[in-house]
Each structure stands twice: as structure tokens, then as C-alpha cells.
Design a protein around this motif. Structure first.
Motif, mmCIF file in Angstrom:
data_model
loop_
_atom_site.group_PDB
_atom_site.id
_atom_site.type_symbol
_atom_site.label_atom_id
_atom_site.label_comp_id
_atom_site.label_asym_id
_atom_site.label_seq_id
_atom_site.Cartn_x
_atom_site.Cartn_y
_atom_site.Cartn_z
ATOM 1 N N ILE A 38 -31.853 -9.181 -29.463
ATOM 2 C CA ILE A 38 -32.993 -10.051 -29.154
ATOM 3 C C ILE A 38 -32.587 -11.087 -28.119
ATOM 4 C CG2 ILE A 38 -34.427 -11.925 -30.082
ATOM 5 C CD1 ILE A 38 -34.582 -10.226 -32.690
ATOM 6 N N ILE A 39 -31.448 -11.711 -28.341
ATOM 7 C CA ILE A 39 -30.983 -12.743 -27.411
ATOM 8 C C ILE A 39 -30.729 -12.129 -26.036
ATOM 9 C CG2 ILE A 39 -29.112 -14.368 -26.917
ATOM 10 C CD1 ILE A 39 -28.968 -14.694 -30.079
ATOM 11 N N ALA A 40 -30.073 -10.977 -25.996
ATOM 12 C CA ALA A 40 -29.805 -10.308 -24.711
ATOM 13 C C ALA A 40 -31.119 -9.946 -24.015
ATOM 14 C CB ALA A 40 -28.954 -9.068 -24.932
ATOM 15 N N ASP A 41 -32.097 -9.438 -24.761
ATOM 16 C CA ASP A 41 -33.391 -9.081 -24.174
ATOM 17 C C ASP A 41 -34.130 -10.301 -23.635
ATOM 18 O OD1 ASP A 41 -33.001 -6.419 -24.777
ATOM 19 O OD2 ASP A 41 -34.342 -6.424 -26.521
ATOM 20 N N MET A 42 -34.116 -11.395 -24.374
ATOM 21 C CA MET A 42 -34.823 -12.596 -23.954
ATOM 22 C C MET A 42 -34.181 -13.219 -22.713
ATOM 23 S SD MET A 42 -37.449 -13.175 -25.930
ATOM 24 C CE MET A 42 -37.709 -11.431 -25.797
ATOM 25 N N ILE A 43 -32.874 -13.132 -22.626
ATOM 26 C CA ILE A 43 -32.170 -13.726 -21.481
ATOM 27 C C ILE A 43 -32.324 -12.846 -20.246
ATOM 28 C CG2 ILE A 43 -29.876 -14.312 -20.598
ATOM 29 C CD1 ILE A 43 -29.307 -15.315 -23.477
ATOM 30 N N GLY A 44 -32.299 -11.539 -20.446
ATOM 31 C CA GLY A 44 -32.524 -10.600 -19.354
ATOM 32 C C GLY A 44 -31.638 -10.859 -18.157
ATOM 33 N N GLU A 45 -32.261 -10.966 -17.007
ATOM 34 C CA GLU A 45 -31.542 -11.142 -15.743
ATOM 35 C C GLU A 45 -31.340 -12.611 -15.380
ATOM 36 O OE1 GLU A 45 -30.246 -8.586 -13.917
ATOM 37 O OE2 GLU A 45 -30.887 -7.326 -15.605
ATOM 38 N N SER A 46 -31.729 -13.517 -16.262
ATOM 39 C CA SER A 46 -31.562 -14.937 -15.949
ATOM 40 C C SER A 46 -30.073 -15.281 -15.893
ATOM 41 C CB SER A 46 -32.248 -15.807 -17.008
ATOM 42 O OG SER A 46 -31.482 -15.841 -18.191
ATOM 43 N N ARG A 47 -29.789 -16.409 -15.326
ATOM 44 C CA ARG A 47 -28.393 -16.869 -15.226
ATOM 45 C C ARG A 47 -28.034 -17.819 -16.383
ATOM 46 N NH1 ARG A 47 -26.124 -15.743 -10.155
ATOM 47 N NH2 ARG A 47 -27.665 -15.032 -8.654
ATOM 48 N N LEU A 48 -28.837 -17.795 -17.408
ATOM 49 C CA LEU A 48 -28.642 -18.671 -18.556
ATOM 50 C C LEU A 48 -27.343 -18.331 -19.272
ATOM 51 C CD1 LEU A 48 -30.307 -20.887 -20.047
ATOM 52 C CD2 LEU A 48 -31.163 -19.077 -21.506
ATOM 53 N N ARG A 49 -26.504 -19.338 -19.470
ATOM 54 C CA ARG A 49 -25.249 -19.150 -20.222
ATOM 55 C C ARG A 49 -25.556 -19.359 -21.697
ATOM 56 N NH1 ARG A 49 -23.652 -22.911 -16.408
ATOM 57 N NH2 ARG A 49 -23.245 -24.399 -18.059
ATOM 58 N N THR A 50 -25.011 -18.474 -22.534
ATOM 59 C CA THR A 50 -25.322 -18.540 -23.959
ATOM 60 C C THR A 50 -24.062 -18.656 -24.804
ATOM 61 O OG1 THR A 50 -25.283 -16.149 -24.176
ATOM 62 C CG2 THR A 50 -27.402 -17.155 -23.707
ATOM 63 N N THR A 51 -24.235 -19.311 -25.916
ATOM 64 C CA THR A 51 -23.235 -19.354 -26.973
ATOM 65 C C THR A 51 -23.947 -18.927 -28.241
ATOM 66 O OG1 THR A 51 -22.129 -21.232 -25.925
ATOM 67 C CG2 THR A 51 -21.601 -20.804 -28.241
ATOM 68 N N ILE A 52 -23.381 -17.960 -28.943
ATOM 69 C CA ILE A 52 -24.002 -17.445 -30.165
ATOM 70 C C ILE A 52 -22.980 -17.510 -31.288
ATOM 71 C CG2 ILE A 52 -25.095 -15.447 -31.246
ATOM 72 C CD1 ILE A 52 -25.617 -14.461 -28.302
ATOM 73 N N ARG A 53 -23.354 -18.169 -32.385
ATOM 74 C CA ARG A 53 -22.494 -18.214 -33.578
ATOM 75 C C ARG A 53 -23.320 -17.788 -34.781
ATOM 76 N NH1 ARG A 53 -20.297 -24.197 -33.367
ATOM 77 N NH2 ARG A 53 -21.518 -24.082 -35.254
ATOM 78 N N LEU A 54 -22.846 -16.751 -35.447
ATOM 79 C CA LEU A 54 -23.466 -16.297 -36.686
ATOM 80 C C LEU A 54 -22.440 -16.520 -37.788
ATOM 81 C CD1 LEU A 54 -24.982 -12.899 -35.459
ATOM 82 C CD2 LEU A 54 -26.064 -15.145 -35.474
ATOM 83 N N ALA A 55 -22.799 -17.291 -38.792
ATOM 84 C CA ALA A 55 -21.863 -17.623 -39.863
ATOM 85 C C ALA A 55 -22.459 -17.258 -41.213
ATOM 86 C CB ALA A 55 -21.529 -19.120 -39.829
ATOM 87 N N GLY A 56 -21.633 -16.689 -42.064
ATOM 88 C CA GLY A 56 -22.076 -16.327 -43.403
ATOM 89 C C GLY A 56 -22.522 -14.883 -43.474
ATOM 90 N N PRO A 57 -22.948 -14.473 -44.669
ATOM 91 C CA PRO A 57 -23.319 -13.075 -44.901
ATOM 92 C C PRO A 57 -24.723 -12.742 -44.376
ATOM 93 C CG PRO A 57 -23.576 -14.317 -46.918
ATOM 94 C CD PRO A 57 -22.994 -15.264 -45.899
ATOM 95 N N VAL A 58 -24.826 -12.557 -43.070
ATOM 96 C CA VAL A 58 -26.116 -12.269 -42.433
ATOM 97 C C VAL A 58 -26.764 -11.037 -43.060
ATOM 98 C CG1 VAL A 58 -27.214 -11.679 -40.231
ATOM 99 C CG2 VAL A 58 -25.385 -13.385 -40.299
ATOM 100 N N SER A 59 -25.948 -10.118 -43.543
ATOM 101 C CA SER A 59 -26.474 -8.861 -44.101
ATOM 102 C C SER A 59 -27.307 -9.066 -45.371
ATOM 103 C CB SER A 59 -25.328 -7.897 -44.392
ATOM 104 O OG SER A 59 -24.445 -8.454 -45.344
ATOM 105 N N VAL A 60 -27.250 -10.238 -46.008
ATOM 106 C CA VAL A 60 -28.064 -10.467 -47.209
ATOM 107 C C VAL A 60 -29.520 -10.763 -46.863
ATOM 108 C CG1 VAL A 60 -26.079 -11.325 -48.510
ATOM 109 C CG2 VAL A 60 -27.665 -12.959 -47.462
ATOM 110 N N LEU A 61 -29.812 -11.020 -45.600
ATOM 111 C CA LEU A 61 -31.179 -11.322 -45.197
ATOM 112 C C LEU A 61 -31.995 -10.033 -45.153
ATOM 113 C CD1 LEU A 61 -30.474 -13.842 -42.299
ATOM 114 C CD2 LEU A 61 -31.060 -14.351 -44.682
#
Length: 135
Positions: free
Chosen positions: A20-43
Motif C-alpha cells: 500500500i505504501i509503495a503504491d501510494m508513493i508511486g513515482e514521487s520522490r517522497l522519502r519514507t520510513t516504515i516501522r512495524l512493531a509487534g505481532p501484526v499477524s494477529v490483526l
């Protein structure tokens, strides 16, 4: 012989969130930082669908409306799921309730028994915070 397509698994939520993040950013030059913490798989749905909608809307706003050069996404799963998206853009209008995408996120938070807040970032820009308790 069974068709192998019937055995394909849906990508994990972690992979979908990165996608989703990659799709939303697309070809823009926006620099991103992504941190996922904890058991995301429980969602699981409907909470995982809310999380996907929050990321889609928050990152889309940073790309399309904020004139941001950086965006940071932090998702934490513990007793609740918390999403914080910050950017260094121009910020949001004071009355963001008129913006349908953000109003939708506020409704999703309320329906999930959580909270939603959009404020000016610590160093300018926007900080969006969304949270909901785990079922």
C-alpha cells in the motif's frame, strides 16, 4: 490435477501494508520510513481492513496534498493497534472534518472503539494518529 492457482495464499498483512505504501508513493520522490512493531499477524478483519484504509489515506494525503518530502509510518501492535503517520508537508486545514477521507478514518476509529487525531507535527507538517483496541 488441481489448478495451482487455488492454492495461492493471500499476501500477509505485513506485505500488503508495505505494498500500500509503495503504491501510494508511486513515482514521487517522497522519502519514507516504515516501522512495524509487534505481532501484526494477529490483526484480522475488520480491524486489518481499517489499518489498510488508514495507511492508504494518510500516505495518499502526504503525497497528493501536503507537498511533503518525507513521510514516516509507525504501526505498533500491543494491547491495541496504533498507527502514526507524520510528514514534513504544509499541514492540514484546521477543520479537517470536511475532508471525507479523514472523516472516514475518524468514523472507523469510533466504530472500533478507538481514537483518531490529526495535529501539526512536532517540527511542522502533519501527524496523524489512529488507534483501536484488539478484539
Amino acid at each position: 490435477m488441481q489448478d495451482i492457482r487455488h492454492h495461492r495464499r493471500r499476501p500477509t498483512l505485513r506485505k500488503r501494508l508495505h505494498g500500500i505504501i509503495a503504491d501510494m508513493i508511486g513515482e514521487s520522490r517522497l522519502r519514507t520510513t516504515i516501522r512495524l512493531a509487534g505481532p501484526v499477524s494477529v490483526l484480522a478483519p475488520p480491524l486489518s481492513e481499517d489499518v489498510e484504509a488508514v495507511l492508504r489515506e494518510a500516505v495518499s494525503n502526504a503525497v497528493r496534498h501536503a507537498s511533503a518530502t518525507t513521510v514516516s509510518v509507525h504501526l505498533r501492535v500491543h494491547d491495541d493497534v496504533t498507527i502514526e503517520v507524520t510528514d514534513d508537508g504544509i499541514g492540514v486545514p484546521h477543520d479537517f472534518s470536511r475532508l471525507s477521507g479523514l472523516a472516514n478514518l475518524a468514523t472507523r476509529a469510533e466504530q472500533a472503539g478507538g481514537s483518531f487525531n490529526v495535529t501539526k507535527g512536532q517540527h511542522g507538517g502533519t501527524m496523524l494518529q489512529w488507534s483501536a483496541p484488539l478484539p
